[in-house]
Design a protein around this motif. Structure first.
Motif, PDB file in Angstrom:
ATOM      1  N   MET A 196      -2.433  -5.810  11.119  1.00 13.77           N
ATOM      2  CA  MET A 196      -3.288  -5.393  10.144  1.00 13.77           C
ATOM      3  C   MET A 196      -3.174  -3.996   9.940  1.00 13.77           C
ATOM      4  O   MET A 196      -2.995  -3.298   8.673  1.00 13.77           O
ATOM      5  N   PRO A 197      -3.216  -3.010  10.714  1.00 18.18           N
ATOM      6  CA  PRO A 197      -3.114  -1.540  10.506  1.00 18.18           C
ATOM      7  C   PRO A 197      -1.773  -1.189  10.056  1.00 18.18           C
ATOM      8  O   PRO A 197      -1.526  -0.398   9.267  1.00 18.18           O
ATOM      9  N   GLU A 198      -0.798  -1.967  10.418  1.00 23.51           N
ATOM     10  CA  GLU A 198       0.618  -1.840  10.003  1.00 23.51           C
ATOM     11  C   GLU A 198       0.785  -2.220   8.504  1.00 23.51           C
ATOM     12  O   GLU A 198       1.354  -1.391   7.705  1.00 23.51           O
ATOM     13  N   LEU A 199       0.076  -3.238   8.029  1.00 23.51           N
ATOM     14  CA  LEU A 199       0.076  -3.834   6.755  1.00 23.51           C
ATOM     15  C   LEU A 199      -0.835  -2.591   5.837  1.00 23.51           C
ATOM     16  O   LEU A 199      -0.388  -2.411   4.735  1.00 23.51           O
ATOM     17  N   ALA A 200      -1.895  -2.331   6.298  1.00 24.27           N
ATOM     18  CA  ALA A 200      -2.789  -1.321   5.601  1.00 24.27           C
ATOM     19  C   ALA A 200      -1.918   0.044   5.384  1.00 24.27           C
ATOM     20  O   ALA A 200      -2.022   0.425   4.294  1.00 24.27           O
ATOM     21  N   GLN A 201      -1.254   0.643   6.483  1.00 21.41           N
ATOM     22  CA  GLN A 201      -0.613   1.715   6.421  1.00 21.41           C
ATOM     23  C   GLN A 201       0.476   1.773   5.219  1.00 21.41           C
ATOM     24  O   GLN A 201       0.741   2.515   4.502  1.00 21.41           O
ATOM     25  N   ALA A 202       1.203   0.551   5.327  1.00 20.14           N
ATOM     26  CA  ALA A 202       2.311   0.251   4.724  1.00 20.14           C
ATOM     27  C   ALA A 202       1.620   0.455   2.918  1.00 20.14           C
ATOM     28  O   ALA A 202       2.412   0.871   1.921  1.00 20.14           O
ATOM     29  N   ALA A 203       0.758  -0.210   2.558  1.00 17.57           N
ATOM     30  CA  ALA A 203      -0.057  -0.166   1.278  1.00 17.57           C
ATOM     31  C   ALA A 203      -0.859   1.077   1.046  1.00 17.57           C
ATOM     32  O   ALA A 203      -1.389   1.269  -0.080  1.00 17.57           O
ATOM     33  N   SER A 204      -0.875   1.826   2.048  1.00 13.57           N
ATOM     34  CA  SER A 204      -1.857   2.961   1.918  1.00 13.57           C
ATOM     35  C   SER A 204      -3.226   2.881   1.413  1.00 13.57           C
ATOM     36  O   SER A 204      -3.738   3.338   0.715  1.00 13.57           O
TER      37      SER A 204
END
Length: 291
Positions: A196-204
């Motif tokens: 989830m942290p990776e996905l959230a970072q990619a979506a800003s």
């Protein structure tokens, strides 16, 4: 005309009764290039690197150009040829077998032909690279070929859905676009560990914001979608390859075999080993419930 072709003889690859790679390669046609098949036994999947050409599929004509992919599904009449002034350069594969039939039908692609501006060149090139190395490990080649074919079809289905949305005149909202891009990221990295942290970072966005947006659009959290897609892929690997449960867990980015087995059992109602021995029920079982 020039061609760089890899061909497989009957019996050369394991599992060809389910999924057979007839041949693959790159073609630089001249103006005389013309292919015609009646009730084709093959799924002809091609990507136009440069130039353009003509296709007649079931009496309808198409004009694919550089950047387009096209699928000529098995069981139909088709013909295709290079444009006289700007003959195309293509990378392609000819596939047959019941697993290929099921995947094409399952993604709703049996009647689709041209996919405009579809970013699948990397997958085609990887497919050809793997097939060129066929003398090294035929089992690994066969398994990798199935996965790449599946990945390409997934991208074609997303391209088709987007084209239909544009044709309907429907523009995605900012939230829908964020959810769609997140879903595409997950689909493209399904063989990797996804957090989830990776996905959230990619979506800003924060993880909670992304989860709320994704759930509103797709009815489930990003994490649930990741597990659903990994389980779906695991079903196919278990039923259609000789990979062990441990190998499947490793290939899909799970921390260990035990955690993978728990996730799989919870989502399908069967442990991986039993799912394999009981045949799973490709195309109609719990692995398709999230679609």
């Amino acid at each position: 005309m020039m061609e760089d072709i890899v061909t497989f003889l009957p019996g050369q690859l394991p599992g060809e009764e389910r999924f057979a790679v007839e041949m693959t390669g790159i073609t630089w046609p001249d103006a005389r290039y013309h292919i015609e098949r009646e009730h084709s036994p093959l799924h002809c999947l091609e990507y136009v690197i440069s130039g353009e050409g003509h296709i007649v599929m079931e009496g309808r004509e198409y004009r694919p150009k550089a950047g387009d992919a096209y699928l000529l599904a098995a069981g139909k009449d088709h013909s295709y040829w290079a444009d006289g002034e700007r003959p195309w350069k293509k990378i392609w594969m000819n596939i047959s077998g019941p697993l290929a039939d099921a995947l094409v039908a399952g993604y709703g692609l049996a009647d689709a032909v041209v996919f405009e501006n579809c970013p699948v060149y990397a997958q085609f090139w990887e497919f050809l690279r793997v097939c060129r190395a066929s003398g090294k490990n035929s089992r690994e080649l066969s398994e990798r070929a199935v996965l790449l074919f599946h990945e390409i079809l997934l991208k074609l289905s997303e391209n088709l859905r987007s084209a239909r949305q544009r044709a309907d005149g429907r523009e995605r909202s900012a939230a829908e676009e964020t959810a769609f891009q997140t879903k595409e990221y997950i689909d493209a990295h399904i063989y990797e560990k996804i957090t989830m942290p990776e996905l959230a970072q990619a979506a800003s966005l924060s993880a909670s914001q992304l989860s709320r947006i994704f759930r509103k659009v797709y009815g489930q959290s990003p994490y649930d979608y990741v597990l659903a897609r990994k389980t779906d892929t695991a079903c196919r690997l278990l039923l259609n390859t000789g990979m062990s449960v441990k190998e499947v867990a490793y290939r899909l980015g799970f921390a260990d075999e035990h955690y993978f087995s728990n996730v799989f059992s919870k989502r399908t109602g069967l442990p991986p080993g039993r799912y394999r021995t009981e045949g799973g029920g490709f195309g109609s079982g719990p692995c398709w419930s999230h679609r």
